[in-house]
Write a protein that holds these residues in place. Sequence first.
Motif, PDB file in Angstrom:
ATOM      1  N   ASN A   1     -18.996  33.025  45.866  1.00 29.95           N
ATOM      2  CA  ASN A   1     -19.366  34.329  46.645  1.00 29.95           C
ATOM      3  C   ASN A   1     -18.378  35.314  46.446  1.00 29.95           C
ATOM      4  N   HIS A   2     -17.340  35.134  45.681  1.00 29.78           N
ATOM      5  CA  HIS A   2     -16.197  36.137  45.270  1.00 29.78           C
ATOM      6  C   HIS A   2     -16.654  37.385  44.836  1.00 29.78           C
ATOM      7  N   PHE A   3     -17.603  37.095  43.911  1.00 32.88           N
ATOM      8  CA  PHE A   3     -18.634  38.355  43.457  1.00 32.88           C
ATOM      9  C   PHE A   3     -19.993  38.294  43.783  1.00 32.88           C
ATOM     10  N   THR A   4     -20.715  39.308  43.891  1.00 33.89           N
ATOM     11  CA  THR A   4     -22.041  39.383  43.997  1.00 33.89           C
ATOM     12  C   THR A   4     -22.632  40.420  43.403  1.00 33.89           C
ATOM     13  N   ILE A   5     -23.797  40.497  43.065  1.00 34.79           N
ATOM     14  CA  ILE A   5     -24.578  41.474  42.359  1.00 34.79           C
ATOM     15  C   ILE A   5     -25.692  42.168  43.019  1.00 34.79           C
ATOM     16  N   ALA A   6     -25.758  43.420  42.709  1.00 29.08           N
ATOM     17  CA  ALA A   6     -26.692  44.337  43.429  1.00 29.08           C
ATOM     18  C   ALA A   6     -27.595  45.063  42.447  1.00 29.08           C
TER      19      ALA A   6
ATOM     20  N   TYR B   1     -16.866  43.082  50.829  1.00 29.58           N
ATOM     21  CA  TYR B   1     -17.003  43.520  49.357  1.00 29.58           C
ATOM     22  C   TYR B   1     -16.660  44.905  49.163  1.00 29.58           C
ATOM     23  N   GLN B   2     -15.870  45.299  48.070  1.00 33.34           N
ATOM     24  CA  GLN B   2     -15.965  46.509  47.520  1.00 33.34           C
ATOM     25  C   GLN B   2     -17.112  46.841  46.895  1.00 33.34           C
ATOM     26  N   ILE B   3     -17.537  48.096  46.605  1.00 29.29           N
ATOM     27  CA  ILE B   3     -18.624  48.593  45.865  1.00 29.29           C
ATOM     28  C   ILE B   3     -18.171  48.938  44.453  1.00 29.29           C
ATOM     29  N   ILE B   4     -18.471  48.372  43.593  1.00 33.01           N
ATOM     30  CA  ILE B   4     -18.231  48.742  42.129  1.00 33.01           C
ATOM     31  C   ILE B   4     -19.655  49.104  41.295  1.00 33.01           C
ATOM     32  N   ALA B   5     -19.471  50.517  40.956  1.00 36.34           N
ATOM     33  CA  ALA B   5     -20.833  51.128  40.242  1.00 36.34           C
ATOM     34  C   ALA B   5     -20.773  50.837  38.795  1.00 36.34           C
TER      35      ALA B   5
ATOM     36  N   SER C   1     -15.947  41.763  45.060  1.00 35.83           N
ATOM     37  CA  SER C   1     -16.690  42.862  44.682  1.00 35.83           C
ATOM     38  C   SER C   1     -17.937  42.742  44.482  1.00 35.83           C
ATOM     39  N   ALA C   2     -18.754  43.667  44.854  1.00 32.11           N
ATOM     40  CA  ALA C   2     -20.324  43.753  44.658  1.00 32.11           C
ATOM     41  C   ALA C   2     -20.415  44.978  43.265  1.00 32.11           C
ATOM     42  N   ILE C   3     -21.378  44.309  42.343  1.00 34.75           N
ATOM     43  CA  ILE C   3     -21.234  44.996  41.238  1.00 34.75           C
ATOM     44  C   ILE C   3     -22.643  45.590  41.257  1.00 34.75           C
ATOM     45  N   PHE C   4     -22.666  47.046  41.345  1.00 35.50           N
ATOM     46  CA  PHE C   4     -24.104  47.466  41.343  1.00 35.50           C
ATOM     47  C   PHE C   4     -24.728  47.993  39.948  1.00 35.50           C
ATOM     48  N   PHE C   5     -25.955  47.391  39.687  1.00 37.06           N
ATOM     49  CA  PHE C   5     -26.520  48.020  38.512  1.00 37.06           C
ATOM     50  C   PHE C   5     -27.691  48.862  38.971  1.00 37.06           C
ATOM     51  N   GLY C   6     -28.123  50.056  38.207  1.00 32.25           N
ATOM     52  CA  GLY C   6     -29.166  50.915  38.460  1.00 32.25           C
ATOM     53  C   GLY C   6     -30.297  50.524  37.465  1.00 32.25           C
TER      54      GLY C   6
ATOM     55  N   VAL D   1     -25.232  55.617  45.431  1.00 31.92           N
ATOM     56  CA  VAL D   1     -24.203  54.968  45.115  1.00 31.92           C
ATOM     57  C   VAL D   1     -22.807  55.138  44.524  1.00 31.92           C
ATOM     58  N   ILE D   2     -22.977  56.208  43.511  1.00 30.63           N
ATOM     59  CA  ILE D   2     -22.045  56.718  42.725  1.00 30.63           C
ATOM     60  C   ILE D   2     -20.867  57.324  43.732  1.00 30.63           C
ATOM     61  N   ASP D   3     -21.621  58.170  44.825  1.00 30.80           N
ATOM     62  CA  ASP D   3     -20.582  59.018  45.567  1.00 30.80           C
ATOM     63  C   ASP D   3     -19.865  57.838  46.507  1.00 30.80           C
ATOM     64  N   GLN D   4     -20.404  56.802  46.778  1.00 36.98           N
ATOM     65  CA  GLN D   4     -19.814  55.831  48.046  1.00 36.98           C
ATOM     66  C   GLN D   4     -19.060  54.738  47.136  1.00 36.98           C
ATOM     67  N   ALA D   5     -18.909  54.440  46.028  1.00 39.33           N
ATOM     68  CA  ALA D   5     -18.428  53.375  45.297  1.00 39.33           C
ATOM     69  C   ALA D   5     -16.826  53.699  45.269  1.00 39.33           C
ATOM     70  N   ASP D   6     -16.272  52.148  45.310  1.00 34.23           N
ATOM     71  CA  ASP D   6     -14.871  52.226  45.504  1.00 34.23           C
ATOM     72  C   ASP D   6     -14.175  52.109  44.119  1.00 34.23           C
ATOM     73  N   GLY D   7     -15.248  52.118  43.118  1.00 36.07           N
ATOM     74  CA  GLY D   7     -14.703  51.917  41.687  1.00 36.07           C
ATOM     75  C   GLY D   7     -15.664  52.033  40.762  1.00 36.07           C
ATOM     76  N   TYR D   8     -15.509  52.091  39.434  1.00 35.55           N
ATOM     77  CA  TYR D   8     -16.533  52.459  38.432  1.00 35.55           C
ATOM     78  C   TYR D   8     -15.928  51.195  37.278  1.00 35.55           C
ATOM     79  N   LEU D   9     -17.428  50.828  36.838  1.00 38.25           N
ATOM     80  CA  LEU D   9     -17.075  49.707  35.663  1.00 38.25           C
ATOM     81  C   LEU D   9     -18.030  49.993  34.348  1.00 38.25           C
ATOM     82  N   LYS D  10     -17.542  49.768  33.203  1.00 42.02           N
ATOM     83  CA  LYS D  10     -18.256  50.156  32.012  1.00 42.02           C
ATOM     84  C   LYS D  10     -18.009  49.212  30.868  1.00 42.02           C
ATOM     85  N   ILE D  11     -18.958  48.720  30.202  1.00 42.46           N
ATOM     86  CA  ILE D  11     -18.504  47.824  28.901  1.00 42.46           C
ATOM     87  C   ILE D  11     -18.099  48.797  27.881  1.00 42.46           C
ATOM     88  N   PRO D  12     -17.070  48.519  27.150  1.00 40.36           N
ATOM     89  CA  PRO D  12     -16.608  49.268  25.849  1.00 40.36           C
ATOM     90  C   PRO D  12     -17.709  49.118  24.674  1.00 40.36           C
TER      91      PRO D  12
END
Length: 220
Positions: free
Chosen positions: A31-36, A104-108, A127-132, A142-153
């Motif tokens: 439960n260290h990570f969760t998906i939204a 959890y921190q919110i990661i978009a 971290s809670a990883i958010f997908f749109g 979500v973008i405005d309130q996220a604690d961080g942003y993540l992308k795949i190279p």
Amino acid sequence: MIDLDLLNYLEGFLTESRKEKFLKILENRTNHFTIAMEDVYQLHNTSAVMRSCEVFGIQELNVVEQKFGKRIDTEIAMGAQKWVDINRFNSMQNCMDSLREKGYQIIATTPHNDSCMLHEFDITKRSAIFFGTEKEGLSQEVIDQADGYLKIPMVGFTESLNISVSAAIIIQDITNRLRQSNLNWQLKAEEILQKRLTWTRNSIKDIKRIEERYFSEKTT
């Protein structure tokens, strides 16, 4: 608190190999990570993400259902709905508030200019990883309130991936690194007991009748 007597009673209906498999799988659950997921229109994508959570050991999936249906494509999920906890929310704000309360921190996930590349993502924080959505991505809320942003190279012409593919890539990467770390990422003892009880109940066909008999015998 878990009713240990009930757990022991119900586990008596399972084979030893089944019980051992539960314990082995629970050793790798986290439960260290969760998906939204935010209002995914194509339900097979939600089901596929659920399957990725189950395969790679993430125990909880959070689904926001403001616009679209609530059913799960069981064919795609391949039974994953029996082993993954699904938390449903009627708004993004409720979902984010609930996850923050759990620590959890919110990661978009977004190609935002300040996005962190996947291989550089800090796995030490819960971290809670958010997908749109498939077409529009994550909402501005979500973008405005996220604690961080993540992308795949990416190095090709295409600038995006199907949501279920993106989720699978990210989930596999962060959980693999998590298991190789020294972090305290595994489920707590009480959580493991709860999952043993839930999974055992999900594995018994006539569970209602069996539980009724247990409680009847317990009161006599």
